[in-house]
Design a protein around this motif. Structure first.
Motif, PDB file in Angstrom:
ATOM      1  N   PRO A   1       9.311  14.352  11.413  1.00  0.00           N
ATOM      2  CA  PRO A   1       8.008  14.606  10.783  1.00  0.00           C
ATOM      3  C   PRO A   1       7.437  13.325  10.172  1.00  0.00           C
ATOM      4  CG  PRO A   1       9.750  15.277   9.290  1.00  0.00           C
ATOM      5  CD  PRO A   1      10.428  14.777  10.547  1.00  0.00           C
ATOM      6  N   ALA A   2       6.135  13.329   9.933  1.00  0.00           N
ATOM      7  CA  ALA A   2       5.476  12.213   9.241  1.00  0.00           C
ATOM      8  C   ALA A   2       5.977  12.192   7.795  1.00  0.00           C
ATOM      9  CB  ALA A   2       3.966  12.387   9.285  1.00  0.00           C
TER      10      ALA A   2
ATOM     11  N   GLU B   1       8.760  11.995  23.717  1.00  0.00           N
ATOM     12  CA  GLU B   1       8.485  12.994  24.759  1.00  0.00           C
ATOM     13  C   GLU B   1       7.280  13.846  24.380  1.00  0.00           C
ATOM     14  OE1 GLU B   1      11.721  11.213  26.363  1.00  0.00           O
ATOM     15  OE2 GLU B   1      11.507  11.750  24.269  1.00  0.00           O
ATOM     16  N   ILE B   2       7.236  14.235  23.095  1.00  0.00           N
ATOM     17  CA  ILE B   2       6.139  15.092  22.610  1.00  0.00           C
ATOM     18  C   ILE B   2       5.622  14.527  21.293  1.00  0.00           C
ATOM     19  CG2 ILE B   2       5.485  17.411  21.797  1.00  0.00           C
ATOM     20  CD1 ILE B   2       7.746  18.526  23.526  1.00  0.00           C
ATOM     21  N   ILE B   3       4.302  14.533  21.149  1.00  0.00           N
ATOM     22  CA  ILE B   3       3.669  14.210  19.876  1.00  0.00           C
ATOM     23  C   ILE B   3       2.756  15.367  19.517  1.00  0.00           C
ATOM     24  CG2 ILE B   3       1.907  12.771  18.767  1.00  0.00           C
ATOM     25  CD1 ILE B   3       3.219  10.330  19.970  1.00  0.00           C
TER      26      ILE B   3
ATOM     27  N   SER C   1       0.828  -1.204   0.000  1.00  0.00           N
ATOM     28  CA  SER C   1       0.000   0.000   0.000  1.00  0.00           C
ATOM     29  C   SER C   1       0.860   1.251   0.000  1.00  0.00           C
ATOM     30  CB  SER C   1      -0.911   0.002   1.248  1.00  0.00           C
ATOM     31  OG  SER C   1      -1.624   1.202   1.322  1.00  0.00           O
ATOM     32  N   GLU C   2       0.397   2.253  -0.682  1.00  0.00           N
ATOM     33  CA  GLU C   2       1.055   3.560  -0.670  1.00  0.00           C
ATOM     34  C   GLU C   2       0.468   4.461   0.410  1.00  0.00           C
ATOM     35  OE1 GLU C   2       3.692   4.574  -2.651  1.00  0.00           O
ATOM     36  OE2 GLU C   2       3.722   2.460  -3.203  1.00  0.00           O
ATOM     37  N   SER C   3      -0.628   4.030   1.031  1.00  0.00           N
ATOM     38  CA  SER C   3      -1.311   4.827   2.048  1.00  0.00           C
ATOM     39  C   SER C   3      -0.562   4.790   3.372  1.00  0.00           C
ATOM     40  CB  SER C   3      -2.733   4.289   2.283  1.00  0.00           C
ATOM     41  OG  SER C   3      -3.483   4.353   1.097  1.00  0.00           O
ATOM     42  N   ARG C   4      -0.796   5.815   4.177  1.00  0.00           N
ATOM     43  CA  ARG C   4      -0.258   5.843   5.541  1.00  0.00           C
ATOM     44  C   ARG C   4      -1.242   5.085   6.427  1.00  0.00           C
ATOM     45  NH1 ARG C   4       1.439  12.015   6.539  1.00  0.00           N
ATOM     46  NH2 ARG C   4      -0.083  11.660   8.148  1.00  0.00           N
ATOM     47  N   LEU C   5      -0.788   3.966   6.962  1.00  0.00           N
ATOM     48  CA  LEU C   5      -1.657   3.098   7.748  1.00  0.00           C
ATOM     49  C   LEU C   5      -1.149   2.992   9.183  1.00  0.00           C
ATOM     50  CD1 LEU C   5      -2.019   0.179   5.160  1.00  0.00           C
ATOM     51  CD2 LEU C   5      -3.578   2.098   5.508  1.00  0.00           C
ATOM     52  N   GLU C   6      -2.058   3.159  10.129  1.00  0.00           N
ATOM     53  CA  GLU C   6      -1.733   2.991  11.537  1.00  0.00           C
ATOM     54  C   GLU C   6      -2.393   1.712  12.042  1.00  0.00           C
ATOM     55  OE1 GLU C   6      -1.120   7.463  13.154  1.00  0.00           O
ATOM     56  OE2 GLU C   6      -3.200   6.820  13.027  1.00  0.00           O
ATOM     57  N   TYR C   7      -1.851   1.151  13.113  1.00  0.00           N
ATOM     58  CA  TYR C   7      -2.321  -0.133  13.634  1.00  0.00           C
ATOM     59  C   TYR C   7      -2.505  -0.001  15.144  1.00  0.00           C
ATOM     60  CZ  TYR C   7      -2.196  -5.216  14.584  1.00  0.00           C
ATOM     61  OH  TYR C   7      -2.476  -6.499  14.987  1.00  0.00           O
ATOM     62  N   ILE C   8      -3.773  -0.024  15.577  1.00  0.00           N
ATOM     63  CA  ILE C   8      -4.091   0.136  16.994  1.00  0.00           C
ATOM     64  C   ILE C   8      -5.087  -0.934  17.393  1.00  0.00           C
ATOM     65  CG2 ILE C   8      -5.037   1.693  18.764  1.00  0.00           C
ATOM     66  CD1 ILE C   8      -4.269   4.042  16.839  1.00  0.00           C
ATOM     67  N   ASP C   9      -4.704  -1.743  18.375  1.00  0.00           N
ATOM     68  CA  ASP C   9      -5.571  -2.810  18.895  1.00  0.00           C
ATOM     69  C   ASP C   9      -6.075  -3.747  17.797  1.00  0.00           C
ATOM     70  OD1 ASP C   9      -5.253  -1.818  21.484  1.00  0.00           O
ATOM     71  OD2 ASP C   9      -6.925  -0.437  21.251  1.00  0.00           O
TER      72      ASP C   9
ATOM     73  N   ILE D   1       1.486   7.068  13.258  1.00  0.00           N
ATOM     74  CA  ILE D   1       2.308   7.946  12.418  1.00  0.00           C
ATOM     75  C   ILE D   1       1.914   9.389  12.745  1.00  0.00           C
ATOM     76  CG2 ILE D   1       3.053   8.484  10.067  1.00  0.00           C
ATOM     77  CD1 ILE D   1       1.900   5.731   9.241  1.00  0.00           C
ATOM     78  N   PRO D   2       2.451   9.925  13.857  1.00  0.00           N
ATOM     79  CA  PRO D   2       2.102  11.300  14.225  1.00  0.00           C
ATOM     80  C   PRO D   2       2.639  12.305  13.208  1.00  0.00           C
ATOM     81  CG  PRO D   2       3.210  10.141  16.027  1.00  0.00           C
ATOM     82  CD  PRO D   2       3.369   9.311  14.797  1.00  0.00           C
ATOM     83  N   ASP D   3       2.028  13.474  13.185  1.00  0.00           N
ATOM     84  CA  ASP D   3       2.523  14.517  12.284  1.00  0.00           C
ATOM     85  C   ASP D   3       3.939  14.929  12.670  1.00  0.00           C
ATOM     86  OD1 ASP D   3       0.319  14.937  10.428  1.00  0.00           O
ATOM     87  OD2 ASP D   3      -0.798  15.505  12.219  1.00  0.00           O
ATOM     88  N   LEU D   4       4.194  15.067  13.988  1.00  0.00           N
ATOM     89  CA  LEU D   4       5.535  15.393  14.473  1.00  0.00           C
ATOM     90  C   LEU D   4       5.783  14.655  15.782  1.00  0.00           C
ATOM     91  CD1 LEU D   4       5.267  19.214  13.851  1.00  0.00           C
ATOM     92  CD2 LEU D   4       6.916  17.738  12.710  1.00  0.00           C
ATOM     93  N   SER D   5       6.986  14.129  15.945  1.00  0.00           N
ATOM     94  CA  SER D   5       7.367  13.445  17.185  1.00  0.00           C
ATOM     95  C   SER D   5       8.703  14.010  17.646  1.00  0.00           C
ATOM     96  CB  SER D   5       7.550  11.952  16.948  1.00  0.00           C
ATOM     97  OG  SER D   5       6.391  11.372  16.425  1.00  0.00           O
ATOM     98  N   VAL D   6       8.779  14.354  18.931  1.00  0.00           N
ATOM     99  CA  VAL D   6      10.045  14.791  19.511  1.00  0.00           C
ATOM    100  C   VAL D   6      10.574  13.627  20.342  1.00  0.00           C
ATOM    101  CG1 VAL D   6      11.200  16.405  21.066  1.00  0.00           C
ATOM    102  CG2 VAL D   6       9.398  17.223  19.527  1.00  0.00           C
ATOM    103  N   ILE D   7      11.769  13.166  19.967  1.00  0.00           N
ATOM    104  CA  ILE D   7      12.372  11.980  20.576  1.00  0.00           C
ATOM    105  C   ILE D   7      13.693  12.367  21.225  1.00  0.00           C
ATOM    106  CG2 ILE D   7      13.433   9.749  20.013  1.00  0.00           C
ATOM    107  CD1 ILE D   7      11.226   9.543  17.794  1.00  0.00           C
ATOM    108  N   CYS D   8      13.833  11.987  22.494  1.00  0.00           N
ATOM    109  CA  CYS D   8      15.069  12.285  23.221  1.00  0.00           C
ATOM    110  C   CYS D   8      15.896  11.038  23.497  1.00  0.00           C
ATOM    111  CB  CYS D   8      14.745  13.012  24.526  1.00  0.00           C
ATOM    112  SG  CYS D   8      13.895  14.595  24.254  1.00  0.00           S
ATOM    113  N   ASP D   9      15.260   9.872  23.623  1.00  0.00           N
ATOM    114  CA  ASP D   9      15.969   8.618  23.858  1.00  0.00           C
ATOM    115  C   ASP D   9      16.267   7.963  22.505  1.00  0.00           C
ATOM    116  OD1 ASP D   9      16.985   6.173  24.562  1.00  0.00           O
ATOM    117  OD2 ASP D   9      15.259   5.546  25.765  1.00  0.00           O
ATOM    118  N   LYS D  10      17.425   8.287  21.952  1.00  0.00           N
ATOM    119  CA  LYS D  10      17.757   7.823  20.605  1.00  0.00           C
ATOM    120  C   LYS D  10      18.185   6.359  20.564  1.00  0.00           C
ATOM    121  CE  LYS D  10      18.795  12.449  19.102  1.00  0.00           C
ATOM    122  NZ  LYS D  10      19.800  13.370  18.632  1.00  0.00           N
TER     123      LYS D  10
END
Length: 193
Positions: A66-67, A113-115, A21-29, A91-100
């Motif tokens: 960024p997404a 840390e932030i979404i 798929s070319e679509s952005r797909l998320e998977y929850i539960d 697939i959040p629009d923006l994610s701030v990650i500190c634990d690399k």
């Protein structure tokens, strides 16, 4: 017209679906959610936030992604084995990650840390209810909901009890501040111009 229950699939089926798929797909539960293509206004807001965060974080330990970038939500105490049915991929629009240390080649496994989510008319309930509860459950310290339809920014912060409290709600004017990234702020008039 009949309303049908969404089909629950395994993570293996989800991964196969993504490959084809070319679509952005998320998977929850066990349920697959297709994220809509962003509008022009959405993209402008995302670009402004990304640029501002990128410049602010330059030379610091945290980084903004960024997404489209997969976040496989996991809590620190979740056993990595036998978690296939509990896996949540967003697939959040923006994610701030500190634990690399949890960054992989094409995803992050853990809780950023932030979404920041920029809502669209077709996904409002998903971001305002489902994702808010999901991010709270997985310990995302700060969740921003940006609404380009109403020119609002809502900021939620995680308290000591692991619950979100509303830190700030701004409409059209004012300056939104991050509690997690001390010194980071953005003027709403610039954001929504």
């Amino acid at each position: 017209m009949s309303l049908t229950e969404p089909q629950v699939i395994t993570i293996a089926e989800y991964n196969k679906l993504r490959e084809n798929s070319e679509s952005r797909l998320e998977y929850i539960d066990g349920i697959v959610y297709m994220t809509p293509s962003p509008s022009t206004k959405h993209q402008r807001i995302s670009s402004r936030l990304h640029a501002k965060l990128f410049n602010f974080l330059e030379g610091k330990e945290c980084e903004v992604f960024p997404a489209p970038f997969d976040i496989e939500l996991r809590t620190a105490d979740e056993d990595q084995r036998d978690q296939t049915e509990k896996i949540k991929v967003v697939i959040p629009d923006l994610s701030v990650i500190c634990d690399k240390t949890k960054l992989g080649e094409n995803k992050y496994v853990g809780s950023p840390e932030i979404i920041i989510e920029i809502i669209s008319p077709s996904n409002q309930a998903h971001d305002l209810v489902k994702k808010l509860n999901l991010y709270m459950q997985y310990g995302v310290k700060e969740y921003w909901i940006v609404n380009p339809l109403l020119n609002t920014v809502q900021i939620y912060g995680l308290n000591e009890e692991g619950q979100y409290h509303q830190v700030e709600v701004l409409k059209e004017t004012g300056i939104a501040h991050s509690e997690i990234l001390k010194g980071f702020s953005i003027n709403l008039e610039e954001l929504f111009k």
